[in-house]
Design a protein around this motif. Structure first.
Motif, PDB file in Angstrom:
ATOM      1  N   VAL A 138       0.837  -1.196   0.000  1.00 19.46           N
ATOM      2  CA  VAL A 138       0.000   0.000   0.000  1.00 19.46           C
ATOM      3  C   VAL A 138       0.873   1.247   0.000  1.00 19.46           C
ATOM      4  O   VAL A 138       0.426   2.313   0.378  1.00 19.46           O
ATOM      5  CB  VAL A 138      -0.965   0.014   1.211  1.00 19.46           C
ATOM      6  N   ARG A 139       2.106   1.112  -0.403  1.00 15.68           N
ATOM      7  CA  ARG A 139       3.015   2.242  -0.447  1.00 15.68           C
ATOM      8  C   ARG A 139       3.769   2.245  -1.778  1.00 15.68           C
ATOM      9  O   ARG A 139       4.337   1.238  -2.177  1.00 15.68           O
ATOM     10  CB  ARG A 139       4.032   2.179   0.713  1.00 15.68           C
ATOM     11  N   THR A 140       3.775   3.378  -2.436  1.00 16.84           N
ATOM     12  CA  THR A 140       4.550   3.551  -3.659  1.00 16.84           C
ATOM     13  C   THR A 140       5.320   4.856  -3.556  1.00 16.84           C
ATOM     14  O   THR A 140       4.727   5.909  -3.346  1.00 16.84           O
ATOM     15  CB  THR A 140       3.639   3.577  -4.904  1.00 16.84           C
ATOM     16  N   SER A 141       6.627   4.786  -3.699  1.00 11.83           N
ATOM     17  CA  SER A 141       7.471   5.969  -3.553  1.00 11.83           C
ATOM     18  C   SER A 141       7.736   6.616  -4.907  1.00 11.83           C
ATOM     19  O   SER A 141       7.436   6.049  -5.966  1.00 11.83           O
ATOM     20  CB  SER A 141       8.801   5.577  -2.899  1.00 11.83           C
ATOM     21  N   GLN A 142       8.347   7.791  -4.871  1.00 11.47           N
ATOM     22  CA  GLN A 142       8.752   8.440  -6.111  1.00 11.47           C
ATOM     23  C   GLN A 142       9.716   7.568  -6.887  1.00 11.47           C
ATOM     24  O   GLN A 142       9.652   7.476  -8.120  1.00 11.47           O
ATOM     25  CB  GLN A 142       9.404   9.795  -5.809  1.00 11.47           C
ATOM     26  N   ASP A 143      10.647   6.924  -6.182  1.00 12.21           N
ATOM     27  CA  ASP A 143      11.600   6.049  -6.860  1.00 12.21           C
ATOM     28  C   ASP A 143      10.873   4.924  -7.594  1.00 12.21           C
ATOM     29  O   ASP A 143      11.267   4.530  -8.701  1.00 12.21           O
ATOM     30  CB  ASP A 143      12.593   5.460  -5.856  1.00 12.21           C
ATOM     31  N   ASP A 144       9.822   4.394  -6.978  1.00 16.23           N
ATOM     32  CA  ASP A 144       9.042   3.338  -7.623  1.00 16.23           C
ATOM     33  C   ASP A 144       8.455   3.825  -8.949  1.00 16.23           C
ATOM     34  O   ASP A 144       8.428   3.088  -9.936  1.00 16.23           O
ATOM     35  CB  ASP A 144       7.903   2.877  -6.714  1.00 16.23           C
ATOM     36  N   THR A 145       7.966   5.058  -8.954  1.00 22.78           N
ATOM     37  CA  THR A 145       7.319   5.574 -10.161  1.00 22.78           C
ATOM     38  C   THR A 145       8.313   5.896 -11.272  1.00 22.78           C
ATOM     39  O   THR A 145       7.898   6.221 -12.386  1.00 22.78           O
ATOM     40  CB  THR A 145       6.498   6.841  -9.839  1.00 22.78           C
ATOM     41  N   ARG A 146       9.608   5.791 -10.989  1.00 28.09           N
ATOM     42  CA  ARG A 146      10.633   6.061 -12.005  1.00 28.09           C
ATOM     43  C   ARG A 146      11.230   4.782 -12.594  1.00 28.09           C
ATOM     44  O   ARG A 146      12.130   4.854 -13.431  1.00 28.09           O
ATOM     45  CB  ARG A 146      11.768   6.899 -11.392  1.00 28.09           C
ATOM     46  N   ILE A 147      10.777   3.621 -12.150  1.00 22.18           N
ATOM     47  CA  ILE A 147      11.380   2.381 -12.630  1.00 22.18           C
ATOM     48  C   ILE A 147      11.202   2.239 -14.136  1.00 22.18           C
ATOM     49  O   ILE A 147      10.222   2.711 -14.715  1.00 22.18           O
ATOM     50  CB  ILE A 147      10.788   1.144 -11.915  1.00 22.18           C
ATOM     51  N   GLU A 148      12.182   1.602 -14.770  1.00 23.71           N
ATOM     52  CA  GLU A 148      12.106   1.326 -16.199  1.00 23.71           C
ATOM     53  C   GLU A 148      11.377   0.006 -16.395  1.00 23.71           C
ATOM     54  O   GLU A 148      11.922  -1.059 -16.154  1.00 23.71           O
ATOM     55  CB  GLU A 148      13.514   1.265 -16.805  1.00 23.71           C
ATOM     56  N   SER A 149      10.131   0.103 -16.778  1.00 19.81           N
ATOM     57  CA  SER A 149       9.319  -1.094 -16.982  1.00 19.81           C
ATOM     58  C   SER A 149       8.137  -0.746 -17.875  1.00 19.81           C
ATOM     59  O   SER A 149       7.551   0.333 -17.737  1.00 19.81           O
ATOM     60  CB  SER A 149       8.800  -1.642 -15.644  1.00 19.81           C
ATOM     61  N   PRO A 150       7.749  -1.642 -18.771  1.00 22.26           N
ATOM     62  CA  PRO A 150       6.544  -1.403 -19.573  1.00 22.26           C
ATOM     63  C   PRO A 150       5.278  -1.392 -18.718  1.00 22.26           C
ATOM     64  O   PRO A 150       4.226  -0.972 -19.205  1.00 22.26           O
ATOM     65  CB  PRO A 150       6.536  -2.572 -20.568  1.00 22.26           C
ATOM     66  N   TYR A 151       5.399  -1.835 -17.457  1.00 19.32           N
ATOM     67  CA  TYR A 151       4.247  -1.819 -16.550  1.00 19.32           C
ATOM     68  C   TYR A 151       4.210  -0.560 -15.685  1.00 19.32           C
ATOM     69  O   TYR A 151       3.325  -0.435 -14.832  1.00 19.32           O
ATOM     70  CB  TYR A 151       4.276  -3.058 -15.657  1.00 19.32           C
ATOM     71  N   ASN A 152       5.127   0.359 -15.892  1.00 22.17           N
ATOM     72  CA  ASN A 152       5.129   1.613 -15.139  1.00 22.17           C
ATOM     73  C   ASN A 152       4.143   2.572 -15.795  1.00 22.17           C
ATOM     74  O   ASN A 152       4.483   3.306 -16.725  1.00 22.17           O
ATOM     75  CB  ASN A 152       6.528   2.223 -15.100  1.00 22.17           C
ATOM     76  N   SER A 153       2.914   2.580 -15.307  1.00 27.51           N
ATOM     77  CA  SER A 153       1.874   3.406 -15.916  1.00 27.51           C
ATOM     78  C   SER A 153       1.960   4.865 -15.496  1.00 27.51           C
ATOM     79  O   SER A 153       1.114   5.667 -15.869  1.00 27.51           O
ATOM     80  CB  SER A 153       0.489   2.841 -15.575  1.00 27.51           C
ATOM     81  N   TYR A 154       2.988   5.227 -14.703  1.00 24.17           N
ATOM     82  CA  TYR A 154       3.268   6.639 -14.442  1.00 24.17           C
ATOM     83  C   TYR A 154       4.060   7.239 -15.601  1.00 24.17           C
ATOM     84  O   TYR A 154       3.940   8.424 -15.906  1.00 24.17           O
ATOM     85  CB  TYR A 154       4.051   6.812 -13.137  1.00 24.17           C
ATOM     86  N   ARG A 155       4.873   6.412 -16.250  1.00 28.83           N
ATOM     87  CA  ARG A 155       5.712   6.892 -17.346  1.00 28.83           C
ATOM     88  C   ARG A 155       5.212   6.451 -18.709  1.00 28.83           C
ATOM     89  O   ARG A 155       5.369   7.156 -19.700  1.00 28.83           O
ATOM     90  CB  ARG A 155       7.146   6.396 -17.165  1.00 28.83           C
TER      91      ARG A 155
END
Length: 298
Positions: free
Chosen positions: A197-214
């Motif tokens: 239940v926790r997602t950090s800024q670093d998490d949202t920067r990961i290189e992944s096709p599943y990163n729906s922030y990027r």
């Protein structure tokens, strides 16, 4: 949640497309799930051991582990059997059964193998997913069945209740229509193979096709195996203009189209968690929100 609006995404819903989704939803709702159960013994305990239950929302990795345990095989056996299982998957899946291991109770017949169980699960999914007569029309006008299953898998992971499922699906469609990134933390959890239940800024920067922030649009595959209610929500989302949601507390998920209101809801969530002694990650900023898995936010 970000405030900028990137270029429009390739998936766009037309008026006709929305009607197709509504009709498809009605067909999905009218069809019952039927997976025959086989009792292998009269003894109650043995009969219980003769079935395998796959809960809604489980990832493929969880299903593989459950099959290994049910058939008393070494860990990793089911995953290794994928290449010879001859699964009837859509071409978009590229051999990955994620989303098509249908949640249900399955019998463990004499001589059952990982391949036979996987085939039964995928065949059950195909009957459920391809039963809508407008599937071909939906593919031409809006999206194909595989994309609908992908949306349903996000709904399954993000929604706290059955009622919320239709609203979460609407947020997904509204964001796709506006060319906005989905920014769903459940997709990051999938990329990192975790549930949190926790997602950090670093998490949202990961290189992944599943990163729906990027990454714009839907993830490349489903992120779990959705059930009946989530699939119905994907085909027939609740009408609304929502773009954001946050579960402030149990049973209190707030949906809004107003970003300022969303930030107030997130601030209330953060304040409640500070008072309860569960601090947010130090890298989180006020413009981002906690993840959906109770509590949830976008």
């Amino acid at each position: 949640m970000q405030t900028n609006t990137p270029p429009r995404n390739t998936i766009r819903l037309t008026r006709r497309g929305r009607l197709l989704l509504v009709v498809a939803g009605a067909v999905v709702a009218a069809t019952a799930v039927a997976v025959p159960l086989l009792t292998l013994a009269t003894d109650h305990q043995e009969a219980q051991a003769a079935t395998l239950v796959i809960p809604e929302g489980w990832r493929a990795s969880q299903v593989y582990d459950a099959i290994d345990k049910a058939l008393e095989l070494p860990p990793g056996s089911t995953r290794k059997s994928l290449g010879k299982a001859a699964l009837r998957l859509p071409s978009e899946a590229q051999g990955n059964p994620e989303g098509y291991l249908y949640p249900a109770t399955y019998s463990l017949r004499k001589g059952e193998t990982p391949e036979s169980l996987l085939r039964t699960m995928v065949d059950t999914a195909n009957r459920r997913f391809d039963g809508a007569p407008v599937a071909a029309g939906a593919q031409r006008e809006v999206m194909n069945v595989y994309q609908a299953v992908t949306i349903a898998s996000i709904v399954q992971a993000e929604a706290a209740t059955k009622t919320d499922m239709g609203k979460v699906a609407r947020v997904v469609f509204n964001r796709l229509e506006r060319g906005m990134p989905l920014q769903m933390d459940a997709t990051i959890n999938y990329a990192l193979n975790r549930s949190t239940v926790r997602t950090s800024q670093d998490d949202t920067r990961i290189e992944s096709p599943y990163n729906s922030y990027r990454r714009m649009g839907l993830p490349p595959t489903p992120i779990g195996n959705p059930g009946e209610d989530a699939l119905r929500a994907a085909y027939h989302p609740t009408p609304g203009d929502w773009l954001y949601f946050v579960t402030v507390g149990p049973g209190d998920t707030r949906f809004t189209a107003d970003y300022a209101e969303h930030l107030r809801n997130v601030a209330e969530f953060n304040a409640l968690h500070r008072r309860s002694g569960t601090p947010l990650p130090p890298s989180r900023t006020p413009l981002q929100s906690p993840t959906p898995a109770h509590p949830s936010a976008r």
